[in-house]
Design a protein around this motif. Structure first.
Motif, PDB file in Angstrom:
ATOM      1  N   GLU A 168       0.657  -1.032   0.266  1.00  0.00           N
ATOM      2  CA  GLU A 168      -0.057  -0.281   0.058  1.00  0.00           C
ATOM      3  C   GLU A 168       1.115   1.193  -0.233  1.00  0.00           C
ATOM      4  N   HIS A 194      -2.223  -1.804  -4.159  1.00  0.00           N
ATOM      5  CA  HIS A 194      -2.196  -0.918  -4.300  1.00  0.00           C
ATOM      6  C   HIS A 194      -2.151   0.582  -4.304  1.00  0.00           C
ATOM      7  N   HIS A 196      -1.640   4.791  -4.741  1.00  0.00           N
ATOM      8  CA  HIS A 196      -1.829   5.817  -4.834  1.00  0.00           C
ATOM      9  C   HIS A 196      -0.918   7.449  -5.095  1.00  0.00           C
ATOM     10  N   THR A 223      -3.445  -2.151  -7.986  1.00  0.00           N
ATOM     11  CA  THR A 223      -4.614  -0.899  -8.802  1.00  0.00           C
ATOM     12  C   THR A 223      -3.629   0.094  -8.073  1.00  0.00           C
TER      13      THR A 223
END
Length: 358
Positions: A168, A194, A196, A223
């Protein structure tokens, strides 16, 4: 853990949950394998974790600290990793490279959190290696401030069991994160991420190669969320499946409103060494901005017969020609590792797998 995901859930339909359950029930071995053969030549901080517990006697952690960490994650496996883990925290403009971590599993289940925090313009490189047997479950939280750069290379060489990795990451303005994975052991695996991109001009890359044979199943589920201007990302994944095995690649790019000038690229490719093997590909794009350049490609097939014919017509035996083309296919992902010695080590790992599989 009692509330494990099931294959009835869409996000987990390809995961080998039976291998996970079997791995966590494996009795622990009394002997701990040697880690000497798994160090890469570069000198730097070295850490060994045995069944998720820091082995101080075989470690030279340098600036890497071992401390209690929370697991602030909604991920169903990552949430179990809270406890004593490892942490790399660099102030602005500091650099620590060649950090190596070897995770040894002797059976049963083990959970471990890790955290990397890089200040403005800080630079770091980390190599992680997984060996042994059992269920190894990890959460790695990454936070990159403005201009920070991180090269992370992870190889899954466990002989058996299950390896579940969850990344993350938040990537700030003009920061760069490159994470490359190699799944070349006999264990089932799930690589979950993930990423970001929160700062303008941030770059995120997560990719690698999954190699499966026998009845193994390995997968990635990644993602990348773009939430700022001028961001870019790459997801280059390669899968090679032999015998009755299955490799699955799920990659997604989300572009939020206002994240103009985003450049997101996905390349998912699968190679079937036998027609009894399976490769699943699932590329996804969800775009809410109107000035972006995002593209994906997904292909599954056997080796190019024309390329095989060309090599054989030059006197190269069929077996050697097959090996050459398969090596080139895998190298397409591994060559994205930026450090020469690390890239050579990962290439050697893939070569050993190919020698056994072909």
């Amino acid at each position: 853990m009692s509330d494990l995901p099931t294959n009835k859930m869409e996000a987990w339909r390809w995961t080998d949950m039976s291998a996970l359950e079997a791995a966590r029930a494996t009795p622990r071995a009394s002997a701990v394998p040697s880690v000497e053969d798994f160090w890469i030549e570069d000198e730097g901080p070295r850490l060994v974790f045995v069944d998720g517990v820091f082995d101080a006697a075989r470690s030279t952690p340098g600036p890497v600290t071992v401390e209690a960490l929370s697991a602030d994650s909604n991920h169903p496996l990552a949430a179990a990793t809270a406890g004593t883990g490892w942490r790399v925290s660099l102030d602005a403009e500091r650099a620590v490279t060649d950090i190596q971590i070897v995770h040894v599993a002797t059976g049963g289940e083990n959970h471990l959190p890790g955290r990397i925090e890089l200040g403005r313009d800080a630079v770091a490189s980390v190599v992680e290696t997984y060996i042994g047997t059992g269920w190894s479950n990890r959460l790695t939280t990454l936070a990159l401030a403005e201009g920070a750069r991180l090269m992370r290379s992870v190889r899954i060489l466990q002989d058996s069991g299950f390896v579940s990795l969850r990344d993350e990451a938040t990537i700030g303005q003009a920061a760069s994160l490159v994470s490359i994975f190699l799944g070349a052991g006999g264990a089932a695996a799930r690589i979950d991420g993930h990423l970001h991109v929160t700062g303008n001009g941030g770059f995120a890359e997560m990719g690698g190669a999954l190699l499966t044979r026998g009845d193994e199943r390995k997968e990635c589920a990644v993602t990348v969320l773009h939430d700022a201007l001028d961001g870019s990302s790459k997801q280059y994944w390669r899968a090679v499946a032999a015998d009755r095995s299955a490799a699955s690649l799920a990659a997604r790019v989300d572009v939020a409103r206002g994240a103009q000038k985003t450049d997101g690229e996905q390349s998912l490719r699968g190679l079937l060494l036998h027609r009894t093997a399976t490769v699943n590909l699932k590329p996804e794009l969800e775009i809410f901005a109107d000035d972006v350049k995002c593209a994906h490609g997904a292909t599954v097939g056997e080796l190019d017969k024309r390329a095989l014919f060309y090599l054989k017509s030059r006197g190269i035996p069929h077996g050697l020609a097959t090996a050459m083309l398969t090596r080139a296919f895998v190298a397409d992902a591994i060559d994205r590792i930026g450090e020469d010695t690390v890239r050579k080590a990962f290439t050697a790992d893939a070569e050993r797998w190919l020698t056994a599989a072909l």
